[in-house]
Design an enzyme around this catalytic site. Structure first.
Site, PDB file in Angstrom:
ATOM      1  N   SER A  83       0.856  -1.186   0.000  1.00 23.41           N
ATOM      2  CA  SER A  83       0.000   0.000   0.000  1.00 23.41           C
ATOM      3  C   SER A  83       0.889   1.232   0.000  1.00 23.41           C
ATOM      4  O   SER A  83       1.710   1.415   0.899  1.00 23.41           O
ATOM      5  CB  SER A  83      -0.913  -0.012   1.235  1.00 23.41           C
ATOM      6  OG  SER A  83      -1.601   1.216   1.372  1.00 23.41           O
ATOM      7  N   LYS A 161      -5.322  -6.638  -2.300  1.00 25.89           N
ATOM      8  CA  LYS A 161      -4.675  -5.787  -3.296  1.00 25.89           C
ATOM      9  C   LYS A 161      -5.397  -6.020  -4.613  1.00 25.89           C
ATOM     10  O   LYS A 161      -5.570  -7.167  -5.036  1.00 25.89           O
ATOM     11  CB  LYS A 161      -3.192  -6.146  -3.447  1.00 25.89           C
ATOM     12  CG  LYS A 161      -2.423  -5.144  -4.302  1.00 25.89           C
ATOM     13  CD  LYS A 161      -2.284  -3.822  -3.590  1.00 25.89           C
ATOM     14  CE  LYS A 161      -1.677  -2.756  -4.478  1.00 25.89           C
ATOM     15  NZ  LYS A 161      -1.493  -1.486  -3.769  1.00 25.89           N
ATOM     16  N   SER A 231      -6.781  -2.178  -1.335  1.00 25.13           N
ATOM     17  CA  SER A 231      -5.798  -1.211  -1.826  1.00 25.13           C
ATOM     18  C   SER A 231      -5.540  -1.497  -3.295  1.00 25.13           C
ATOM     19  O   SER A 231      -5.288  -2.639  -3.673  1.00 25.13           O
ATOM     20  CB  SER A 231      -4.500  -1.330  -1.014  1.00 25.13           C
ATOM     21  OG  SER A 231      -3.504  -0.463  -1.497  1.00 25.13           O
ATOM     22  N   ALA A 350     -11.442   4.202   1.370  1.00 26.53           N
ATOM     23  CA  ALA A 350     -12.226   3.199   2.105  1.00 26.53           C
ATOM     24  C   ALA A 350     -13.626   3.024   1.534  1.00 26.53           C
ATOM     25  O   ALA A 350     -14.600   2.897   2.276  1.00 26.53           O
ATOM     26  CB  ALA A 350     -12.299   3.573   3.583  1.00 26.53           C
ATOM     27  N   GLN A 353     -15.804   0.223   2.763  1.00 30.65           N
ATOM     28  CA  GLN A 353     -15.013  -0.366   3.853  1.00 30.65           C
ATOM     29  C   GLN A 353     -15.305   0.459   5.096  1.00 30.65           C
ATOM     30  O   GLN A 353     -14.667   1.469   5.348  1.00 30.65           O
ATOM     31  CB  GLN A 353     -13.524  -0.331   3.500  1.00 30.65           C
ATOM     32  CG  GLN A 353     -13.192  -1.050   2.201  1.00 30.65           C
ATOM     33  CD  GLN A 353     -11.968  -0.487   1.518  1.00 30.65           C
ATOM     34  OE1 GLN A 353     -10.857  -0.648   2.020  1.00 30.65           O
ATOM     35  NE2 GLN A 353     -12.147   0.161   0.384  1.00 30.65           N
ATOM     36  N   GLY A 354     -16.295   0.033   5.854  1.00 31.05           N
ATOM     37  CA  GLY A 354     -16.758   0.843   6.967  1.00 31.05           C
ATOM     38  C   GLY A 354     -17.677   1.945   6.475  1.00 31.05           C
ATOM     39  O   GLY A 354     -17.869   2.137   5.274  1.00 31.05           O
TER      40      GLY A 354
END
Length: 367
Positions: A83, A161, A231, A350, A353-354
């Site tokens: 990352s 990834k 990522s 993100a 992601q959340g």
């Protein structure tokens, strides 16, 4: 019985393999037992960040020499997830996951387990769309099986990834009469990250299949995984997946716990993740508890509202520095202020992601 060990190693440059070499030469790490290497490299984290590929190449070439196999064989055996972006006080480093087969009884409770899987290579027109979602979901389940984790609730972090679109890849699709999800190469990173994260959510049962569609990807922010960390990079064409959780089929001396940051300054979520990983404290963790931490893994994102707790910020309006870079710096600083160490893994971008503006955070700790 598996026994997972995790080593966090600082790096002086993207091609610095000296720390890993020292551990291998001393016998602390058997290179044949390395299953994944997760890293933070000091590039810009954008489309033209070649520090990720440089680090992967350097590590793969070194391991190929140590193992007596080709570099191509190494990258099929070990998941390399680099990352880019170490803004602020974040320390460049790698985290090496080692999995041993041991003749030991399982430890009490559930202990750290790790599994790895790879998707097939994607065509440019498949990125950021349901083809990527479904293939990632399949591979996440494969990685869970590899980790010997049966219950999705025991999965605490899924690191992926994923690829992105370049001008060349977009042109390839057009020559074949196909369209891509977006013609902006930087925005393609978001779509690939988002589709990969929704694949995690689908595999773990966090979201039902009927709620995920091409139209929802990078648009419906109510859909997200609480454990996905994705990522994007130019250096690959497939998704590489590391599932990290706890299992009764493990003799590890480590565990992992997680929480979800509701925004970029959610220090309470950092402390909640520490407690979920078994650290004992009331208000602030003491030094002896912090010493148990092996690494902290988190996602960072600028909220689409352009605010944090009602206060305006300029992350989304800054034309000089991309918002993912600012978000990484902020979240790293918040985590570092709690754990007393800036060498933690924080990845920007993100999508799914959340919650919007927040992101998952996981802690690997010694029991």
């Amino acid at each position: 019985m598996q026994k997972v060990e995790v080593f966090r190693i600082p790096t002086a440059s993207p091609d610095d393999i000296s720390g890993l070499a020292t551990l291998i030469d001393s016998g602390k790490i058997n290179p044949a037992e390395i299953v994944a290497i997760l890293g933070k490299t000091e590039g810009n984290g954008c489309v033209n960040d070649f520090t990720r590929g440089f680090a992967t190449q350097s590590l793969a070439m070194y391991l190929a020499e140590k193992l007596g196999i080709s570099r191509e064989e190494v990258v099929k055996k070990v998941a390399f997830i680099m990352s880019g972006g170490t803004e602020g006080v974040m320390t460049p480093h790698i985290t090496v996951f080692v999995r041993k087969d041991v003749q030991e009884p399982a430890k009490p409770g559930k202990r750290l387990a790790v599994g790895v899987a790879f998707t097939r290579d994607f065509l440019p027109e498949e990125l950021g769309r349901m083809e990527q979602v479904n293939e990632v979901a399949r591979a996440v389940k494969e990685a869970m099986k590899d980790a010997q984790i049966d219950d999705p609730r025991d999965v605490h972090f899924v690191q992926i990834k994923c690829p992105l679109l370049t001008a060349e890849r977009i042109e390839d699709a057009k020559r074949r009469g196909k369209d891509v999800v977006v013609n902006d190469t930087y925005k393609s990173m978001a779509y690939s990250r988002g589709a990969s994260a929704l694949g995690v959510a689908l595999a773990l049962g966090e979201i039902s299949a009927d709620k995920i569609s091409n139209e929802a990807i990078c648009h419906d922010w109510n859909l997200y995984s609480s454990v996905a960390s994705t990522s994007a990079g130019v250096e690959l064409l497939n998704d590489e997946i590391i599932v990290v959780g706890n299992s009764t089929n493990s003799a590890s001396d480590l565990v992992i716990g997680h929480s979800v940051m509701k925004d970029a300054i959610d220090a309470d979520a950092v402390r909640a993740a520490l407690k979920d990983a078994g650290l004992k404290f009331d208000c602030c963790p003491p030094a002896e508890e912090l010493a148990k931490i092996v690494n902290v893994l988190a996602k960072a994102e600028a909220a689409s509202s352009g605010t944090v707790r009602g206060r305006r910020n300029t992350m989304l309006d800054d034309s000089d520095i991309n918002h993912t870079r600012s978000a990484r710096a902020v979240v790293n600083a918040v985590i570092a202020s709690v754990v007393g160490d800036p060498m933690v893994y924080v990845s920007g971008g993100a999508e799914h992601q959340g919650p919007d503006g927040g992101g998952p955070i996981a802690v690997i700790a010694r029991v």
